[in-house]
Design an enzyme around this catalytic site. Sequence first.
Site, PDB file in Angstrom:
ATOM      1  N   SER A  99       0.793  -1.239   0.000  1.00 23.67           N
ATOM      2  CA  SER A  99       0.000   0.000   0.000  1.00 23.67           C
ATOM      3  C   SER A  99       0.821   1.283   0.000  1.00 23.67           C
ATOM      4  CB  SER A  99      -0.916   0.033   1.221  1.00 23.67           C
ATOM      5  OG  SER A  99      -2.116  -0.599   0.910  1.00 23.67           O
ATOM      6  N   LYS A 157       0.474   3.461  -2.898  1.00 19.44           N
ATOM      7  CA  LYS A 157      -0.682   4.361  -3.076  1.00 19.44           C
ATOM      8  C   LYS A 157      -0.260   5.830  -3.036  1.00 19.44           C
ATOM      9  CE  LYS A 157      -3.850   0.787  -1.524  1.00 19.44           C
ATOM     10  NZ  LYS A 157      -4.433   0.067  -0.418  1.00 19.44           N
ATOM     11  N   TYR A 172      -3.555  -2.155 -10.271  1.00 21.02           N
ATOM     12  CA  TYR A 172      -3.428  -1.968  -8.816  1.00 21.02           C
ATOM     13  C   TYR A 172      -2.548  -3.064  -8.193  1.00 21.02           C
ATOM     14  CZ  TYR A 172      -4.709  -2.282  -3.914  1.00 21.02           C
ATOM     15  OH  TYR A 172      -4.639  -2.402  -2.543  1.00 21.02           O
ATOM     16  N   TYR A 212      -4.404   3.122   7.581  1.00 18.18           N
ATOM     17  CA  TYR A 212      -5.688   2.427   7.673  1.00 18.18           C
ATOM     18  C   TYR A 212      -6.489   2.947   8.871  1.00 18.18           C
ATOM     19  CZ  TYR A 212      -2.299  -0.628   5.318  1.00 18.18           C
ATOM     20  OH  TYR A 212      -1.284  -1.113   4.553  1.00 18.18           O
ATOM     21  N   VAL A 261       1.171  -3.719   3.822  1.00 14.87           N
ATOM     22  CA  VAL A 261       1.148  -5.021   4.506  1.00 14.87           C
ATOM     23  C   VAL A 261       2.406  -5.865   4.265  1.00 14.87           C
ATOM     24  CG1 VAL A 261      -1.374  -5.172   4.696  1.00 14.87           C
ATOM     25  CG2 VAL A 261      -0.225  -6.166   2.695  1.00 14.87           C
TER      26      VAL A 261
HETATM   27  O1  DON Z   1      -4.969  -4.881  -1.814  1.00 13.93           O
HETATM   28  C1  DON Z   1      -4.617  -5.811  -1.145  1.00 13.93           C
HETATM   29  O2  DON Z   1      -5.418  -6.551  -0.623  1.00 13.93           O
HETATM   30  C2  DON Z   1      -3.161  -6.063  -0.857  1.00 13.93           C
HETATM   31  N1  DON Z   1      -2.322  -5.841  -1.967  1.00 13.93           N
HETATM   32  C3  DON Z   1      -2.764  -5.279   0.392  1.00 13.93           C
HETATM   33  C4  DON Z   1      -2.259  -3.869   0.180  1.00 13.93           C
HETATM   34  C5  DON Z   1      -1.941  -3.213   1.495  1.00 13.93           C
HETATM   35  O3  DON Z   1      -0.796  -2.988   1.854  1.00 13.93           O
HETATM   36  C6  DON Z   1      -3.049  -2.869   2.399  1.00 13.93           C
HETATM   37  N2  DON Z   1      -3.969  -2.036   1.745  1.00 13.93           N
HETATM   38  N3  DON Z   1      -4.332  -0.957   1.893  1.00 13.93           N
END
Ligand code: DON
Length: 313
Positions: A70, A73, A197, A249, A267
């Site tokens: 993330s 982003k 994405y 988050y 994550v």
């Molecule tokens: O989108 C997803 O589920 C994973 N690629 C997690 C990305 C992440 O770090 C958490 N998302 N905001």
Amino acid sequence: MFQPPDPVRFQEILDDIVDRMRFETERGAAASYIPELADVSLNRCGIAVAPLGGPVLSSGDSAVPFSIQSISKIFSLVLALGHVGAALWQRVGREPSGDPFNSIVQLEFERGKPRNPFINPGAIVVSDIITLKSREAAENHPVLQLCQDLADDHTIYVNENVFQSEVATGDRNRALAYFMLAEGNIECDVRQVTESYFRQCSIEMSCQQLALATRFLAAGGNDKGASRFGVTPERARRINSLMMTCGCYDASGEVAFRVGLPCKSGVGGGIVAIVPGVASLAAWSPGLDEKGNSVLALKAIEELTRRLGWSVF
Ligand code: DON
């Protein structure tokens, strides 16, 4: 204005922080939804600082590439704002969600307009804009290109195994995208948008590369590299504001309380923090807490900023 300590003292502090992390028993758990993240050792820990106008300082596993997830982003938001400017805010909000990053509930209540660009549906709308504007080639994803340009390092890459695993486990993200399509907030093909994405989430960078790639936010947009992408001082301030309120988050409030800086987590266990006018920081350790933020990376950033008195408050 905060000043970084002299480099020798700074290095001692970074080494001391990484040493202390080795003895932490509460290390969280690695993300388990794909093997490429689940299999990373919880003992990994690195930190890097990129001061404005100075060389990067770092300690621990700071040169080891990890999945930025993330944190990407931030970079996709820069690209989308470069493409459509403030029109982005007609499709994505600017409020913290208080919900998990992949929650569907709020999206239904709010008729397909995601709360902010740092939760998954917001990032998927951002990907829709990038897909529409940049007709990406799979090998040359625009977010990867931006990371390479900002860090001035063309060794940065997408991990294809992570990408394939993200695609294989991505039903929830596709569900978010289809819901937004039904509400008129996605224009391109859902598969293409979600794959864009997933690909940006699969970029791997080290703490050193991440600190360099996000230094433009500490420079407040007064940075040659970033101004090429339309990052004015005002835009940099606003991205920092969103990181402060929405970057970690549904723990963004807790992180603001503990660190007091704009932060963005992923994550894969990475966290980036911005000290406006001073430096960008990146820390990494794969063990996550229940909200999906790295336990030790957050602790390391908290410790560093406490020792240096770095906070925007
Ligand atoms: O989108 C997803 O589920 C994973 N690629 C997690 C990305 C992440 O770090 C958490 N998302 N905001």
